[in-house]
Design a protein around this motif. Structure first.
Motif, PDB file in Angstrom:
ATOM      1  N   ASN A   1       1.047  -1.158  -0.174  1.00  0.00           N
ATOM      2  CA  ASN A   1      -0.180  -0.118  -0.099  1.00  0.00           C
ATOM      3  C   ASN A   1       1.138   1.149  -0.326  1.00  0.00           C
ATOM      4  OD1 ASN A   1       0.971   0.565   2.546  1.00  0.00           O
ATOM      5  ND2 ASN A   1      -1.299   0.051   3.447  1.00  0.00           N
ATOM      6  N   GLY A   2       1.901   1.376  -0.023  1.00  0.00           N
ATOM      7  CA  GLY A   2       2.976   2.229  -0.136  1.00  0.00           C
ATOM      8  C   GLY A   2       3.332   3.373   1.204  1.00  0.00           C
ATOM      9  N   GLN A   3       2.758   2.689   2.148  1.00  0.00           N
ATOM     10  CA  GLN A   3       2.307   3.305   3.760  1.00  0.00           C
ATOM     11  C   GLN A   3       4.233   2.398   4.253  1.00  0.00           C
ATOM     12  OE1 GLN A   3       0.317   1.169   6.908  1.00  0.00           O
ATOM     13  NE2 GLN A   3       0.361   3.781   7.919  1.00  0.00           N
ATOM     14  N   GLU A   4       4.964   4.170   4.663  1.00  0.00           N
ATOM     15  CA  GLU A   4       6.420   4.085   5.599  1.00  0.00           C
ATOM     16  C   GLU A   4       6.130   3.547   6.579  1.00  0.00           C
ATOM     17  OE1 GLU A   4       9.372   7.482   6.710  1.00  0.00           O
ATOM     18  OE2 GLU A   4       9.012   6.816   4.920  1.00  0.00           O
ATOM     19  N   LEU A   5       6.627   3.079   7.214  1.00  0.00           N
ATOM     20  CA  LEU A   5       6.690   1.759   8.963  1.00  0.00           C
ATOM     21  C   LEU A   5       7.185   2.607   9.341  1.00  0.00           C
ATOM     22  CD1 LEU A   5       5.888  -1.802   7.072  1.00  0.00           C
ATOM     23  CD2 LEU A   5       3.804  -0.281   7.791  1.00  0.00           C
TER      24      LEU A   5
END
Length: 192
Positions: free
Chosen positions: A137-141
């Protein structure tokens, strides 16, 4: 939500909904620091290289880097070499994609390194970071800022390791000397 990591910090790679991550991207970004010269400030191109060393029971079994872009099993893939950095002005200059579901069960750790292939020190680098992104989803963790200003040419950035049925990430941040991942092996081993 991004976790800004500190050296030695460990985070679980579990999704906020309780599910486990299936694919992650380790991104590396950097810029050349301006140097004052006789005719004002200027920058020199710096070729940093991201590598991923795959370990099974503390033994290296495969590596992904600019000359070997895909692991032998196909679970880890380097997107290509960037020889100047700063292309994204804060975006990823090099990336390594890891399909966590395809990583063979005997691989228990993947260590990410960065080295200056051209031999410049981190004193000549600014705004360097590594970050872990949920590739689905492209979310930076998580993000780890690579501290600059040192007279070293490499850094052991971070590792992902198996944790129960999932994975966790540890920010390592150990300075090292070397122009290739092979040069860094003595510095990697204590971090396992």
């Amino acid at each position: 939500m991004t976790v800004n990591m500190t050296k030695g910090q460990q985070i679980s790679l579990t999704k906020s909904d309780g599910g486990t991550l299936t694919a992650v991207r380790m991104g590396l970004g950097w810029q050349a620091a301006p140097r004052r010269g006789l005719f004002g400030s200027r920058t020199r191109e710096i070729d940093l290289d991201a590598s991923a060393v795959l370990f099974a029971d503390k033994q290296p079994v495969d590596v992904v880097f600019f000359r070997h872009l895909v692991s032998d099993d196909g679970s880890v893939r380097h997107t290509g070499d960037n020889v100047v950095g700063g292309a994204g002005q804060g975006g990823d200059d090099e990336s390594i994609l890891v399909d966590l579901q395809r990583v063979p069960v005997h691989i228990d750790q993947i260590v990410f390194t960065v080295n200056s292939f051209t031999g410049q020190t981190f004193a000549e680098v600014q705004n360097a970071f590594c970050r872990l992104v949920d590739e689905t989803n492209g979310q930076e963790l998580a993000r780890y800022t690579l501290t600059g200003g040192g007279q070293y040419t490499a850094q052991i950035m971070a590792k992902v390791q198996r944790a129960g049925n999932g994975w966790s990430m540890t920010a390592i941040g150990t300075p090292a000397a070397g122009r290739t991942f092979q040069d860094l092996m003595p510095s990697i081993l204590p971090a396992l």
